[in-house]
Design a protein around this motif. Structure first.
Motif, PDB file in Angstrom:
ATOM      1  N   ASP A  47       6.583  -2.039   5.022  1.00  0.00           N
ATOM      2  CA  ASP A  47       7.911  -1.422   4.947  1.00  0.00           C
ATOM      3  C   ASP A  47       7.838  -0.181   4.063  1.00  0.00           C
ATOM      4  OD1 ASP A  47      10.541  -0.695   4.833  1.00  0.00           O
ATOM      5  OD2 ASP A  47      11.265  -2.560   3.915  1.00  0.00           O
ATOM      6  N   PRO A  48       7.526   0.997   4.630  1.00  0.00           N
ATOM      7  CA  PRO A  48       7.383   2.231   3.857  1.00  0.00           C
ATOM      8  C   PRO A  48       8.652   2.631   3.094  1.00  0.00           C
ATOM      9  CG  PRO A  48       6.447   2.506   6.044  1.00  0.00           C
ATOM     10  CD  PRO A  48       7.205   1.200   6.053  1.00  0.00           C
ATOM     11  N   LEU A  65       4.030  -1.872   1.128  1.00  0.00           N
ATOM     12  CA  LEU A  65       4.437  -0.538   1.565  1.00  0.00           C
ATOM     13  C   LEU A  65       3.993  -0.259   2.999  1.00  0.00           C
ATOM     14  CD1 LEU A  65       3.716   1.549  -1.663  1.00  0.00           C
ATOM     15  CD2 LEU A  65       5.934   0.841  -0.766  1.00  0.00           C
ATOM     16  N   GLU A  66       2.848  -0.783   3.378  1.00  0.00           N
ATOM     17  CA  GLU A  66       2.406  -0.616   4.765  1.00  0.00           C
ATOM     18  C   GLU A  66       3.349  -1.337   5.718  1.00  0.00           C
ATOM     19  OE1 GLU A  66      -1.606  -1.914   5.070  1.00  0.00           O
ATOM     20  OE2 GLU A  66      -2.395  -0.338   3.748  1.00  0.00           O
ATOM     21  N   LEU A  86       2.405   5.513  -4.270  1.00  0.00           N
ATOM     22  CA  LEU A  86       3.718   6.032  -4.635  1.00  0.00           C
ATOM     23  C   LEU A  86       3.586   7.459  -5.162  1.00  0.00           C
ATOM     24  CD1 LEU A  86       5.116   2.916  -6.553  1.00  0.00           C
ATOM     25  CD2 LEU A  86       5.620   3.591  -4.200  1.00  0.00           C
ATOM     26  N   LEU A 142      10.284   1.023   1.098  1.00  0.00           N
ATOM     27  CA  LEU A 142      10.267   0.485  -0.266  1.00  0.00           C
ATOM     28  C   LEU A 142       9.749   1.505  -1.286  1.00  0.00           C
ATOM     29  CD1 LEU A 142       8.733  -3.030   0.471  1.00  0.00           C
ATOM     30  CD2 LEU A 142      11.075  -2.586  -0.304  1.00  0.00           C
ATOM     31  N   ALA A 143       9.051   2.528  -0.808  1.00  0.00           N
ATOM     32  CA  ALA A 143       8.380   3.469  -1.707  1.00  0.00           C
ATOM     33  C   ALA A 143       9.360   4.166  -2.648  1.00  0.00           C
ATOM     34  CB  ALA A 143       7.596   4.503  -0.904  1.00  0.00           C
ATOM     35  N   ARG A 191       0.512  -2.171  -2.090  1.00  0.00           N
ATOM     36  CA  ARG A 191       0.138  -1.339  -0.940  1.00  0.00           C
ATOM     37  C   ARG A 191       0.375  -2.081   0.381  1.00  0.00           C
ATOM     38  NH1 ARG A 191      -2.581   3.488  -2.243  1.00  0.00           N
ATOM     39  NH2 ARG A 191      -2.986   3.709  -0.014  1.00  0.00           N
TER      40      ARG A 191
END
Length: 221
Positions: free
Chosen positions: A153-154, A150-151, A217, A156-157, A147
């Motif tokens: 670098d979104p 992802l915060e 995700l 990557l989702a 998480r």
């Protein structure tokens, strides 16, 4: 195994080998992919927990009068094949595999074990399985780090969601191979699903969706 339900030796065997391979793979991932010594130490600690679980299962199998190596042998091929087909390429893929891939495998074993518990599995074996299948520490470790990534670098989702779907697809395929390796295990799993393997797959898929949501995700189709 006269005092245990049919298939329990196989379930303990596959779970023991799963824990052994989890130890080996986590230790390898810690060495190859961890971005810091702190992360390497943390993942190495989780690997040590898996090895301790393996030792408990190995000793329990032996106490039931079964050779642990013989109990694990039928499952070496399918589980090694799953790991070979799902080798992570980086740190985040390793974390997702540790959480999502291992999670659906544990759900698979839980379905069979707890069905058999109601049919008379010994309390000692049930307590051991409860301990081995608990994965809160690994889950928290993976969720926090994925998480956070992802915060930062979104984008990557998408890649991680595709990787997760691949892990689950491979896990379900290898699960069938595991069951086919031992007729008693296949029968036990069918009983655990109430005679309908499709229902078990549905439950496993729902639990997978919950794990994906915890990571931030989207499960996808």
């Amino acid at each position: 195994m006269s005092d245990s339900p049919p298939g329990i030796a196989d379930l303990l065997g596959v779970l023991a080998y799963a824990e052994l391979t989890a130890f080996l793979r986590l230790a390898e991932d810690a060495t190859r992919h961890a971005p810091s010594l702190t992360d390497r130490a943390a993942l190495g600690g989780l690997a040590a927990v898996e090895y301790a679980h393996f030792e408990l299962l190995r000793d329990r199998i032996a106490s039931l009068g079964v050779d642990p190596e013989e109990a694990m042998a039928p499952f070496v091929g399918p589980l090694d094949a799953w790991h070979a087909r799902t080798t992570p390429g980086d740190w985040l893929e390793a974390l997702v595999k540790a959480y999502v891939g291992t999670g659906i495998a544990l759900d698979f074993y839980r379905e069979a074990f707890y069905r058999e518990a109601a049919a008379g599995m010994g309390e000692e074996t049930r307590s051991l399985v409860d301990e081995v299948l608990a994965d809160e520490e690994r889950s928290q470790f993976a969720v926090e780090r994925v998480r956070a990534a992802l915060e930062e670098d979104p984008k990557l989702a998408g890649r991680l969601a595709l990787w997760s779907r691949r892990l689950v697809g491979e896990a379900l395929s290898q699960g069938r191979y595991v069951a086919e390796a031992r007729p008693a295990l296949a029968e036990l799993l069918a009983e655990a699903a109430g005679g309908e393997i499709g229902k078990m797959v549905t439950r496993l898929t729902e639990e997978h969706g919950e794990r994906m949501a915890a990571l931030g995700l989207t499960p996808g189709p």
